[in-house]
Design a protein around this motif. Structure first.
Motif, PDB file in Angstrom:
ATOM      1  N   LYS A 139      41.326  47.446  29.332  1.00 24.09           N
ATOM      2  CA  LYS A 139      40.041  48.507  29.712  1.00 24.09           C
ATOM      3  C   LYS A 139      40.484  49.238  30.959  1.00 24.09           C
ATOM      4  O   LYS A 139      40.097  50.167  31.196  1.00 24.09           O
ATOM      5  N   ALA A 140      40.761  48.241  32.106  1.00 24.79           N
ATOM      6  CA  ALA A 140      41.071  48.868  33.181  1.00 24.79           C
ATOM      7  C   ALA A 140      42.195  49.841  33.247  1.00 24.79           C
ATOM      8  O   ALA A 140      42.196  51.067  33.848  1.00 24.79           O
ATOM      9  N   ILE A 141      43.235  49.470  32.341  1.00 26.28           N
ATOM     10  CA  ILE A 141      44.434  50.696  32.340  1.00 26.28           C
ATOM     11  C   ILE A 141      43.601  51.816  31.648  1.00 26.28           C
ATOM     12  O   ILE A 141      44.115  52.934  31.851  1.00 26.28           O
ATOM     13  N   ASP A 142      42.899  51.769  30.655  1.00 25.18           N
ATOM     14  CA  ASP A 142      42.208  52.840  30.123  1.00 25.18           C
ATOM     15  C   ASP A 142      41.262  53.406  30.707  1.00 25.18           C
ATOM     16  O   ASP A 142      40.582  54.396  30.195  1.00 25.18           O
ATOM     17  N   LYS A 143      41.046  53.073  31.998  1.00 19.63           N
ATOM     18  CA  LYS A 143      40.092  53.462  33.035  1.00 19.63           C
ATOM     19  C   LYS A 143      38.752  53.436  32.330  1.00 19.63           C
ATOM     20  O   LYS A 143      37.934  54.256  32.591  1.00 19.63           O
ATOM     21  N   GLN A 144      38.318  52.440  31.652  1.00 20.11           N
ATOM     22  CA  GLN A 144      36.857  52.096  31.184  1.00 20.11           C
ATOM     23  C   GLN A 144      36.228  51.086  32.113  1.00 20.11           C
ATOM     24  O   GLN A 144      36.996  50.582  32.995  1.00 20.11           O
ATOM     25  N   PRO A 145      35.029  51.336  32.483  1.00 24.92           N
ATOM     26  CA  PRO A 145      34.327  50.555  33.508  1.00 24.92           C
ATOM     27  C   PRO A 145      34.455  49.019  33.259  1.00 24.92           C
ATOM     28  O   PRO A 145      34.226  48.465  32.110  1.00 24.92           O
ATOM     29  N   VAL A 146      35.054  48.219  34.214  1.00 19.70           N
ATOM     30  CA  VAL A 146      34.998  46.934  34.187  1.00 19.70           C
ATOM     31  C   VAL A 146      34.362  46.225  35.266  1.00 19.70           C
ATOM     32  O   VAL A 146      34.709  46.719  36.485  1.00 19.70           O
ATOM     33  N   GLY A 147      33.619  45.387  35.359  1.00 20.60           N
ATOM     34  CA  GLY A 147      33.078  44.596  36.265  1.00 20.60           C
ATOM     35  C   GLY A 147      31.506  44.602  36.179  1.00 20.60           C
ATOM     36  O   GLY A 147      30.719  44.091  36.907  1.00 20.60           O
ATOM     37  N   LEU A 148      30.876  45.335  35.181  1.00 19.29           N
ATOM     38  CA  LEU A 148      29.452  45.094  34.742  1.00 19.29           C
ATOM     39  C   LEU A 148      29.047  43.744  34.399  1.00 19.29           C
ATOM     40  O   LEU A 148      29.857  42.959  33.765  1.00 19.29           O
ATOM     41  N   PRO A 149      27.841  42.886  34.853  1.00 19.99           N
ATOM     42  CA  PRO A 149      27.399  41.746  34.449  1.00 19.99           C
ATOM     43  C   PRO A 149      27.302  41.335  33.156  1.00 19.99           C
ATOM     44  O   PRO A 149      26.899  40.324  32.564  1.00 19.99           O
ATOM     45  N   GLN A 150      27.278  42.129  32.147  1.00 18.78           N
ATOM     46  CA  GLN A 150      27.225  41.838  30.629  1.00 18.78           C
ATOM     47  C   GLN A 150      28.088  42.772  29.935  1.00 18.78           C
ATOM     48  O   GLN A 150      28.482  43.771  30.167  1.00 18.78           O
ATOM     49  N   PRO A 151      28.319  42.372  28.719  1.00 22.29           N
ATOM     50  CA  PRO A 151      27.670  41.135  28.067  1.00 22.29           C
ATOM     51  C   PRO A 151      28.120  40.115  28.539  1.00 22.29           C
ATOM     52  O   PRO A 151      29.334  39.850  29.351  1.00 22.29           O
ATOM     53  N   ASN A 152      27.247  38.852  28.300  1.00 19.70           N
ATOM     54  CA  ASN A 152      27.627  37.632  28.887  1.00 19.70           C
ATOM     55  C   ASN A 152      27.193  36.611  27.755  1.00 19.70           C
ATOM     56  O   ASN A 152      26.064  36.207  27.822  1.00 19.70           O
ATOM     57  N   ILE A 153      27.946  36.455  26.600  1.00 21.41           N
ATOM     58  CA  ILE A 153      27.689  35.612  25.498  1.00 21.41           C
ATOM     59  C   ILE A 153      28.214  34.067  25.431  1.00 21.41           C
ATOM     60  O   ILE A 153      27.736  33.420  24.648  1.00 21.41           O
ATOM     61  N   PHE A 154      28.720  33.925  26.592  1.00 19.89           N
ATOM     62  CA  PHE A 154      29.376  32.578  26.559  1.00 19.89           C
ATOM     63  C   PHE A 154      28.859  31.643  27.539  1.00 19.89           C
ATOM     64  O   PHE A 154      28.038  31.873  28.526  1.00 19.89           O
ATOM     65  N   THR A 155      28.867  30.096  27.611  1.00 21.80           N
ATOM     66  CA  THR A 155      28.506  29.367  28.314  1.00 21.80           C
ATOM     67  C   THR A 155      30.050  28.512  28.676  1.00 21.80           C
ATOM     68  O   THR A 155      30.955  28.714  28.119  1.00 21.80           O
TER      69      THR A 155
END
Length: 460
Positions: A362-378
């Motif tokens: 996604k970073a290569i595709d220039k999509q936003p990376v770093g938002l705190p969600q989704p967060n579905i795991f423990t």
């Protein structure tokens, strides 16, 4: 309400479905192989084709290409499985979704909002997948209360994809200009009011705080604000309205004071999300309630700057509104189709570093990376996903730290039953307070209570 358009860790407070009607269990796919005896691994020599919903639309070129690449990689890994992608926008259209379900026209693996899972289960419109998930590596690490949304009658009927929770989106640049510390956003509604007043005092058409009050969005935000103060919209049994309460009065009184006493909400009201996002992008708005996914929209559609925005937990810290989505299985699916579908969902949605969590790509595709969600795991998968996301971040993740850290005491709450009908009623309450200086809060809440009680009674 959903994104735009619109989950911190989903912890205590989500209503589980353990008490759903017994008919849901009887309508499972046991006669087609739902029993444990038929739930072993998919035979690699068995050819199976499945339709899967919610392929990104052609207008989202990067996301669609990522999906198609994931399908190709999955089919290479599992050459006996064919994925037939079905795209539609929105992925769940309320105008057609119920009819498609009733007509048995859903994909083998179909997309749902979390708020729809309960009715689907109660109506026997999904396949029982309980005996098919034991091989999913990260299943035991999925957020328990998020997973509980897809449980009913002691069985499992679906798997989560993403989640969101509401927080306070704010303009760090305006905070600085108003003499406020952008690294210390408000944590109470009194602080929101005080900060909004200082921001509005900058003049030049700048609004300190904005809120929705039209197209059901006012009712949606009223619900989030109620949760933040420990209130509720309906009683625990879902039979009666519960917002004519001290918390309901507090929410409306706060809005009334900001609008008419402080003049920190501006004169233009009856706002919707399509009004507020460009206000934030143009530097004319200090704060509004939002989920993290608003930030890329503000940047991409309205030319905002990522570095200008911060995200904080809901003021009040007693609760927040959550939502999200996932996948369920057509009740007509064969055991092999269920097995294939679960393999696909594990690959695409439930594995750090792959599919929707392939942050490097996604970073290569220039999509936003770093938002705190989704967060579905423990546990370990949560740590792994966070590490990969942080390593590939192209957003100022420190601006979202307060939101990401959260508060373990906060209760994460789903939307109420009959949400859209209730929101339509509450829209009128919020809009009255924001457009009529002399609005009578007691009368507004009392009349709305009567209307919502009628809605809930007719839903039985």
């Amino acid at each position: 309400m959903k994104r735009a358009r619109r989950l911190a860790v989903v912890v205590a407070g989500v209503t589980t479905l353990a008490g759903v009607a017994a008919c849901a269990s009887s309508s499972s796919n046991d006669d087609k192989g739902g029993s444990a005896a038929n739930a072993g691994p998919l035979d690699p020599n068995t050819k199976v084709s499945i339709t899967v919903g919610c392929q990104p639309p052609k207008s989202s070129k990067a996301l669609r290409q990522e999906w198609n690449n994931d399908v190709a990689a999955f089919e290479k890994l599992h050459p006996n499985i064919t994925i037939v992608s079905k795209d539609a926008f929105p992925c769940e259209d309320p105008k057609t979704f119920t009819a498609k379900l009733a007509g048995g026209q859903m994909e083998n693996v179909y997309y749902v909002y979390l708020t729809d899972a309960k009715n689907i289960i109660e109506n026997g419109q999904a396949a029982d997948i309980t005996n098919y998930v034991s091989g999913v590596k990260n299943y035991k690490y999925l957020q328990p209360q998020l997973l509980n949304v897809f449980k009913g009658g002691g069985r499992l009927w679906g798997l989560p994809k993403t989640n969101y929770s509401m927080g306070l989106l704010y303009n760090r640049k305006l905070f600085q200009q108003a003499g406020l510390n952008p690294d210390q956003p408000p944590t109470t509604w009194d602080e929101v009011r005080a900060d909004a007043k200082k921001i509005a005092a900058l003049g030049n058409g700048i609004v300190g705080y904005a809120d929705y009050s039209a197209n059901n969005q006012g009712g949606w935000h009223f619900t989030a604000e109620m949760y933040s103060q420990g209130g509720d919209i309906v009683t625990p049994d879902g039979k009666k309205a519960a917002f004519n309460s001290p918390q309901g009065h507090a929410v409306l009184q706060n809005l009334q004071q900001m609008r008419w006493t402080d003049n920190s909400m501006g004169s233009k009201q009856l706002l919707q999300i399509s009004d507020v996002q460009p206000m934030m992008a143009s530097g004319k708005l200090g704060m509004y309630l939002s989920a993290p996914d608003n930030i890329p929209t503000i940047k991409d559609q309205f030319q905002g700057k990522f570095e200008d925005y911060g995200l904080a937990p809901m003021p009040g810290a007693q609760g927040t509104l959550i939502g999200g989505d996932g996948y369920m299985f057509n009740r007509k699916d064969t055991p092999d189709q269920i097995k294939a579908g679960i393999l696909w969902l594990e690959f695409e949605n439930l594995t750090p570093g792959k599919g929707q969590f392939d942050w490097a790509q996604k970073a290569i595709d220039k999509q936003p990376v770093g938002l705190p969600q989704p967060n579905i795991f423990t546990g370990p998968p949560a740590a792994e996903e966070l590490q990969v996301r942080t390593q590939n971040a192209n957003l100022p993740v420190q601006n979202y730290k307060a939101f990401a850290d959260g508060d373990p005491k906060v209760k994460y709450r789903l939307e109420p039953p009959q949400a859209q009908q209730i929101y339509a009623v509450l829209d009128g309450v919020v809009s009255s307070v924001l457009t009529n200086r002399n609005a009578d809060i007691n009368s507004l809440l009392s009349k709305a209570e009567t209307k919502v009680n009628g809605i809930l009674a007719n839903a039985d």
